[in-house]
Design a protein around this motif. Structure first.
Motif, mmCIF file in Angstrom:
data_model
loop_
_atom_site.group_PDB
_atom_site.id
_atom_site.type_symbol
_atom_site.label_atom_id
_atom_site.label_comp_id
_atom_site.label_asym_id
_atom_site.label_seq_id
_atom_site.Cartn_x
_atom_site.Cartn_y
_atom_site.Cartn_z
ATOM 1 N N ASP A 459 0.848 -1.184 0.000
ATOM 2 C CA ASP A 459 0.000 0.000 0.000
ATOM 3 C C ASP A 459 0.886 1.238 0.000
ATOM 4 O O ASP A 459 1.517 1.558 1.007
ATOM 5 C CB ASP A 459 -0.932 0.007 1.210
ATOM 6 N N LEU A 460 0.922 1.932 -1.135
ATOM 7 C CA LEU A 460 1.691 3.168 -1.287
ATOM 8 C C LEU A 460 0.758 4.332 -1.612
ATOM 9 O O LEU A 460 1.197 5.364 -2.117
ATOM 10 C CB LEU A 460 2.726 3.005 -2.414
ATOM 11 N N SER A 461 -0.504 4.198 -1.316
ATOM 12 C CA SER A 461 -1.505 5.181 -1.708
ATOM 13 C C SER A 461 -1.339 6.504 -0.972
ATOM 14 O O SER A 461 -0.709 6.583 0.091
ATOM 15 C CB SER A 461 -2.908 4.621 -1.462
ATOM 16 N N LEU A 478 1.579 -11.883 -4.450
ATOM 17 C CA LEU A 478 0.908 -10.602 -4.250
ATOM 18 C C LEU A 478 -0.604 -10.736 -4.368
ATOM 19 O O LEU A 478 -1.124 -11.196 -5.383
ATOM 20 C CB LEU A 478 1.429 -9.594 -5.272
ATOM 21 N N THR A 479 -1.324 -10.318 -3.314
ATOM 22 C CA THR A 479 -2.787 -10.373 -3.322
ATOM 23 C C THR A 479 -3.421 -8.997 -3.167
ATOM 24 O O THR A 479 -4.621 -8.854 -3.375
ATOM 25 C CB THR A 479 -3.313 -11.274 -2.192
ATOM 26 N N TYR A 480 -2.649 -7.990 -2.771
ATOM 27 C CA TYR A 480 -3.216 -6.655 -2.546
ATOM 28 C C TYR A 480 -2.219 -5.615 -3.020
ATOM 29 O O TYR A 480 -1.048 -5.634 -2.627
ATOM 30 C CB TYR A 480 -3.534 -6.452 -1.064
ATOM 31 N N LEU A 481 -2.686 -4.678 -3.855
ATOM 32 C CA LEU A 481 -1.840 -3.600 -4.357
ATOM 33 C C LEU A 481 -2.653 -2.327 -4.393
ATOM 34 O O LEU A 481 -3.706 -2.261 -5.039
ATOM 35 C CB LEU A 481 -1.322 -3.921 -5.759
ATOM 36 N N ASN A 482 -2.184 -1.291 -3.687
ATOM 37 C CA ASN A 482 -2.885 -0.010 -3.654
ATOM 38 C C ASN A 482 -1.900 1.102 -4.004
ATOM 39 O O ASN A 482 -0.994 1.405 -3.229
ATOM 40 C CB ASN A 482 -3.489 0.230 -2.272
ATOM 41 N N LEU A 483 -2.085 1.700 -5.179
ATOM 42 C CA LEU A 483 -1.257 2.822 -5.629
ATOM 43 C C LEU A 483 -2.109 4.073 -5.848
ATOM 44 O O LEU A 483 -1.677 5.002 -6.528
ATOM 45 C CB LEU A 483 -0.546 2.452 -6.937
#
Length: 561
Positions: A459-461, A478-483
């Motif tokens: 999470d880099l949002s 990888l199951t979760y990615l937040n940009l």
């Protein structure tokens, strides 16, 4: 001498009857457990099976049975075990053997019964004919119903019925004055707990994980008590005075409904573990300066307030949990606590600069989240075995330091601070699984994470990151990615059948390959800014995008240390 032949016949007949029960039992064992080749080989010489049987060799009578982790012992225990009238010890642990407990009352010489993690069902019988019984452990089974009284077992010293499905009231032990250890944990017992005032020899009492309620009775006369665990029940009121229980080493009263002030423990110099978490205690934290043998302190999830005390005399301290209270001020220095492994002070009102942890080289878990700490993120170069670091929701500023020395780091949460500058490389942190850096003022390009193949959630949002997105095509975990809410552009390649949720910007083109994912349609339409049909066109023909729920990305690793 009259009738010498008759007398001789009687003696011979009695002698044959002495071993008849054992012989029949061995025959039945061979039939019941054909995979136990030892039974067949020694059916007529069972006393030579020393791992399993111990005998009275003069009479060829079995005195004890011991089976530990014998997978071949699969089937029903023969009923003829009830004929072993010289049996004193019966031990069967972690074997797939089936039985009912009714046979034990036929074995009046039994002194020790240990039947743990076997296939026992049904109720607990009365042991009224086992008057010599001293040790009873029938834990980790499927026993149901109520537990009878043990009034006839006046020599009973140890009883363990834990981890079953037993219910009703816990019986009183009025006549069991020799009791040393009682374990009724992990069952369904209800109502008030009994009084143990007559059990003056009691050393251990564990009634945890039940449905007990009401007030705790006095323990004034159980002066030998060393271990008391009443956690995960519904007890209320204040903790009764424990001033006569100076032998206490382990005290666990967590997850109840206790309230009021915590009692003083300054005279309990043997105390090593204390857990009063998840209650409603209020007031200042009591001084524990006299409890220098303490290894674990857990007062988390209460209503404590004021300043944190010093722990400079607790050189054995390894675990300190004070999270979710209302402590204020600066945190003390932990330079004397060189064995400290877990420190959780999260969700308080602590402030100021973070002290150095350079002397705490055994530190594995550090959680200072949800406070008001200022200054730079502390250097943790000396903490080479650190696994989990959570400094989120504070007021840290400046740049993120490198964690090159923390090669075992698994989870890093620095979100919701005032951090600036570029995100450093994590090439040395090959064990990293979770990274949360959202809600800061980080800038520059997103690092490649090329050496972090174990990453599960990123999470880099809500930063000011820019440049092209890195390629996540090789991050198969990888199951979760937040940009979200950055200025990152380009394609984002995800190659993971288990991906659950992605959040990107309108500048980013999601390329999902090999996906079998519970990504929400609404999230894709509203957050990504792409139509559902366009996203589906990027998938391989055989893949499906299925509905599912959004999973929280709050890291679980620091919540149950």
């Amino acid at each position: 001498m009259k009738h010498p032949i008759s007398v001789l016949l009687i003696i011979l007949l009695s002698s044959s009857l002495l071993i008849a029960d054992e012989s029949q039992f061995m025959k039945d064992l061979v039939k019941a457990f054909p995979d136990m080749v030892q039974f067949q080989k020694y059916a007529n010489d069972y006393c030579s099976l020393t791992p399993y049987f111990r005998c009275d060799y003069e009479r060829n009578k079995i005195r004890s049975i011991h089976f530990y982790h014998v997978e071949s012992l699969s089937g029903k225990l023969p009923d003829s075990i009830s004929t072993l009238d010289s049996l004193e010890t019966l031990t069967i642990i972690s074997c797939p053997v089936e039985m009912e407990l009714d046979f034990v009352n036929s074995l009046e010489n039994l002194k020790e019964i240990t039947l743990e993690n076997v296939k026992i069902k049904g109720p607990v019988p009365r042991f009224n004919k086992n008057t010599k019984l001293r040790y009873l452990s029938i834990s980790h089974n499927n026993l149901e119903g109520r537990v009878p009284t043990f009034s006839e077992n006046t020599e009973l010293e140890y009883i363990d019925v834990s981890s079953n499905k037993l219910e009703g009231y816990i019986p009183t032990f009025f006549y069991n004055t020799a009791l040393i250890s009682v374990n009724f944990s992990n069952n369904l017992f209800v109502d008030n707990m009994p009084n143990f005032e007559r059990n003056t020899q009691l050393v251990k009492l564990d009634l945890s994980n039940n449905r007990l309620e009401g007030y705790i009775p006095s323990f004034n006369k159980t002066t030998q008590l060393k271990h008391l665990d009443l956690s995960n029940n519904s007890f209320i009121g204040n903790i009764p005075t424990l001033t006569n229980n100076l032998a206490l080493r382990n005290l666990c009263l967590s997850s109840n409904n206790f309230e009021g002030y915590m009692p003083l423990f300054d005279k309990h110099i043997e105390l090593m573990h204390i857990n009063l978490s998840n209650n409603s205690f209020t007031g200042n934290m009591p001084s524990l300066s006299g409890n220098v043998k303490l290894i674990k302190i857990d007062f988390s999830n209460n209503k404590l307030y004021g300043f944190m005390p010093l722990f400079d005399k607790h050189i054995e301290l390894k675990y300190l949990h004070l999270s979710n209270n209302s402590f204020v001020g600066n945190i003390p220095n932990f330079v004397k606590n060189i064995k400290l492994s877990v420190l959780d002070l999260s969700n308080n009102y602590l402030e100021g600069h973070t002290p150095s942890f350079s002397r705490n080289t055994q530190l594995e878990h550090l959680d200072l989240s949800g406070n008001s700490f200022i200054g730079r993120v502390p250097s943790l170069n000396s903490n080479t075995i650190l696994k989990n670091l959570d400094l989120s929701n504070n007021k840290y500023s400046g740049h993120i330091p490198r964690f090159d020395n923390n090669v075992m780091l698994s989870a890093l949460d620095l979100s919701d601070n005032k951090l600036i500058g570029n995100i450093p490389s994590f090439d040395k942190n090959t064990e990293l699984k979770y990274i949360y850096l959202s809600n800061n003022k980080l800038s520059g390009k997103v690092p490649s994470f090329g050496k972090n193949m174990e990453l599960i959630k990123i999470d880099l949002s809500n930063n000011i990151l820019d440049g092209d997105s890195p390629n996540f095509g090789k991050h198969t975990q990888l199951t979760y990615l937040n940009l979200l809410n950055n200025s990152i552009a380009g394609e984002v390649l995800i190659y993971n059948r288990n991906v659950e949720l992605i959040k990107l910007n309108k500048y980013l083109e999601p390329i999902l390959k090999n996906v079998n994912s519970p990504v929400k349609k609404e999230i894709l339409n509203n957050v990504l800014g792409y139509s559902y049909s366009k996203l589906l066109s990027t998938l391989f023909p055989e893949d499906e995008l299925v509905e599912g729920k959004k999973e929280s990305f709050i890291p679980p690793y620091m919540r149950n240390s």
